[in-house]
Design a protein around this motif. Structure first.
Motif, PDB file in Angstrom:
ATOM      1  N   LEU A 206     -59.644  10.584 -37.020  1.00 44.70           N
ATOM      2  CA  LEU A 206     -59.254  10.379 -35.630  1.00 44.70           C
ATOM      3  C   LEU A 206     -60.270   9.514 -34.888  1.00 44.70           C
ATOM      4  O   LEU A 206     -59.896   8.726 -34.014  1.00 44.70           O
ATOM      5  N   GLU A 207     -61.531   9.650 -35.237  1.00 43.86           N
ATOM      6  CA  GLU A 207     -62.547   8.809 -34.608  1.00 43.86           C
ATOM      7  C   GLU A 207     -62.297   7.336 -34.924  1.00 43.86           C
ATOM      8  O   GLU A 207     -62.418   6.475 -34.047  1.00 43.86           O
ATOM      9  N   ARG A 208     -61.911   7.061 -36.173  1.00 43.69           N
ATOM     10  CA  ARG A 208     -61.607   5.675 -36.546  1.00 43.69           C
ATOM     11  C   ARG A 208     -60.360   5.183 -35.824  1.00 43.69           C
ATOM     12  O   ARG A 208     -60.285   4.033 -35.397  1.00 43.69           O
ATOM     13  N   VAL A 209     -59.359   6.061 -35.699  1.00 46.31           N
ATOM     14  CA  VAL A 209     -58.128   5.690 -34.996  1.00 46.31           C
ATOM     15  C   VAL A 209     -58.431   5.341 -33.550  1.00 46.31           C
ATOM     16  O   VAL A 209     -57.973   4.316 -33.022  1.00 46.31           O
ATOM     17  N   PRO A 217     -56.497   2.178 -39.168  1.00 46.89           N
ATOM     18  CA  PRO A 217     -57.432   2.696 -40.161  1.00 46.89           C
ATOM     19  C   PRO A 217     -56.857   3.769 -41.074  1.00 46.89           C
ATOM     20  O   PRO A 217     -57.452   4.092 -42.094  1.00 46.89           O
ATOM     21  N   LEU A 218     -55.716   4.367 -40.693  1.00 44.30           N
ATOM     22  CA  LEU A 218     -55.122   5.405 -41.533  1.00 44.30           C
ATOM     23  C   LEU A 218     -54.351   4.840 -42.709  1.00 44.30           C
ATOM     24  O   LEU A 218     -53.944   5.588 -43.590  1.00 44.30           O
ATOM     25  N   GLY A 219     -54.149   3.531 -42.728  1.00 47.01           N
ATOM     26  CA  GLY A 219     -53.334   2.945 -43.791  1.00 47.01           C
ATOM     27  C   GLY A 219     -53.824   3.308 -45.173  1.00 47.01           C
ATOM     28  O   GLY A 219     -53.051   3.743 -46.036  1.00 47.01           O
ATOM     29  N   ALA A 220     -55.122   3.145 -45.407  1.00 47.75           N
ATOM     30  CA  ALA A 220     -55.672   3.439 -46.734  1.00 47.75           C
ATOM     31  C   ALA A 220     -55.548   4.920 -47.064  1.00 47.75           C
ATOM     32  O   ALA A 220     -55.232   5.300 -48.198  1.00 47.75           O
ATOM     33  N   THR A 221     -55.790   5.787 -46.058  1.00 46.73           N
ATOM     34  CA  THR A 221     -55.684   7.230 -46.278  1.00 46.73           C
ATOM     35  C   THR A 221     -54.267   7.625 -46.666  1.00 46.73           C
ATOM     36  O   THR A 221     -54.045   8.407 -47.595  1.00 46.73           O
ATOM     37  N   LEU A 222     -53.281   7.068 -45.949  1.00 43.33           N
ATOM     38  CA  LEU A 222     -51.887   7.405 -46.244  1.00 43.33           C
ATOM     39  C   LEU A 222     -51.457   6.856 -47.597  1.00 43.33           C
ATOM     40  O   LEU A 222     -50.704   7.503 -48.330  1.00 43.33           O
ATOM     41  N   ARG A 223     -51.929   5.658 -47.935  1.00 43.01           N
ATOM     42  CA  ARG A 223     -51.595   5.110 -49.255  1.00 43.01           C
ATOM     43  C   ARG A 223     -52.183   5.976 -50.369  1.00 43.01           C
ATOM     44  O   ARG A 223     -51.528   6.259 -51.371  1.00 43.01           O
ATOM     45  N   GLU A 224     -53.426   6.408 -50.168  1.00 40.32           N
ATOM     46  CA  GLU A 224     -54.063   7.273 -51.163  1.00 40.32           C
ATOM     47  C   GLU A 224     -53.292   8.578 -51.311  1.00 40.32           C
ATOM     48  O   GLU A 224     -53.074   9.084 -52.415  1.00 40.32           O
ATOM     49  N   TRP A 225     -52.893   9.138 -50.166  1.00 35.84           N
ATOM     50  CA  TRP A 225     -52.125  10.381 -50.167  1.00 35.84           C
ATOM     51  C   TRP A 225     -50.807  10.192 -50.921  1.00 35.84           C
ATOM     52  O   TRP A 225     -50.447  11.004 -51.777  1.00 35.84           O
TER      53      TRP A 225
END
Length: 250
Positions: A206-209, A217-225
């Motif tokens: 959330l800090e990055r968002v 910034p959540l793109g990589a996290t969601l792709r990994e998920w």
């Protein structure tokens, strides 16, 4: 054709003790014994070990072991129940990921809030939602937001202490006031919690968002998920094929 423990172990880079442990745990059928007392394994034991190792990426070590014990004990219905549970968990994880993506696109998750068991210390008791006058347009108070998410107000206070969602305070009443950006962060935190993310990791996301002014910034996290979910789904296919082959091995 008899196989030694070392023969099974070498195929998978295991120790002979691991093979013996799997047998004692019921993951492999009981081995025969030579006249001198040494274990003697058959092709069925090798198939059982291959099946167990194929099931681990799909179901986890503990559930994979339970599935093997059920099959070896002739309890097919129990094995299927365990497999169904993993499939249901994967389907729920997929829905959670979709809701996270939906929360990033808009203020309301698809299908509305779902009440659920809140994990860990977030079930702490707390006072009733804060009363007060109607908030200004576009903002909300802790009670309505908690109701919208299907969680306790105490959970939002826990998230506030962890730095996930930090609302401002009304200078006249002292009540917490959640802006649309706070609501977005609360929705995102809620869905990431359902996805198994810890509070510290969510706070960093959330800090990055917030720093980026959006969800980029959540793109990589969601792709990994999503990649993890895909890998587990494919592992379930491979595990099911191995289990079917094992059941047919004499």
């Amino acid at each position: 054709m008899w196989l030694r423990p070392i023969d099974l172990a070498r195929e998978h880079g295991l120790s002979t003790q691991a093979v013996r442990n799997y047998e004692e745990a019921g993951i492999l059928p009981s081995a025969g014994r030579s006249p001198s007392g040494y274990r003697r394994y058959a092709p069925r034991h090798a198939a059982a070990l291959r099946t167990f190792l194929a099931l681990i990426p799909a179901h986890g070590h503990a559930t994979a072991g339970a599935i093997m014990r059920a099959v070896n004990g002739g309890e097919v219905e129990e094995a299927l129940r365990l497999i169904d549970g993993s499939h249901a968990e994967l389907a729920d994880d997929r829905r959670t990921l979709e809701e996270v993506e939906e929360a990033l696109r808009g203020p309301t998750p698809r299908g509305g809030p779902r009440r659920e068991r809140e994990p860990g210390p977030e079930r702490e008791p707390g006072p009733e939602p804060e009363p007060g006058p109607e908030p200004a347009e576009g903002v909300t108070f802790i009670g309505p937001l908690a109701h919208r998410l299907g969680i306790r107000p105490a959970t939002l206070r826990t998230w506030e202490r962890a730095g996930l969602v930090v609302p401002r305070r009304d200078p006249r009443t002292g009540y917490r006031v959640y802006t649309p950006a706070d609501v977005r962060d609360a929705l995102l935190a809620h869905q990431l919690r359902r996805g198994g993310y810890g509070l510290e990791r969510i706070a960093r996301v959330l800090e990055r968002v917030r720093a980026a002014g959006g969800a980029g910034p959540l793109g990589a996290t969601l792709r990994e998920w999503r990649e993890r979910l895909t890998a587990r789904g494919l592992a379930m296919l491979a595990g099911a094929a191995a289990l079917d082959t094992y059941r047919r091995t004499p």
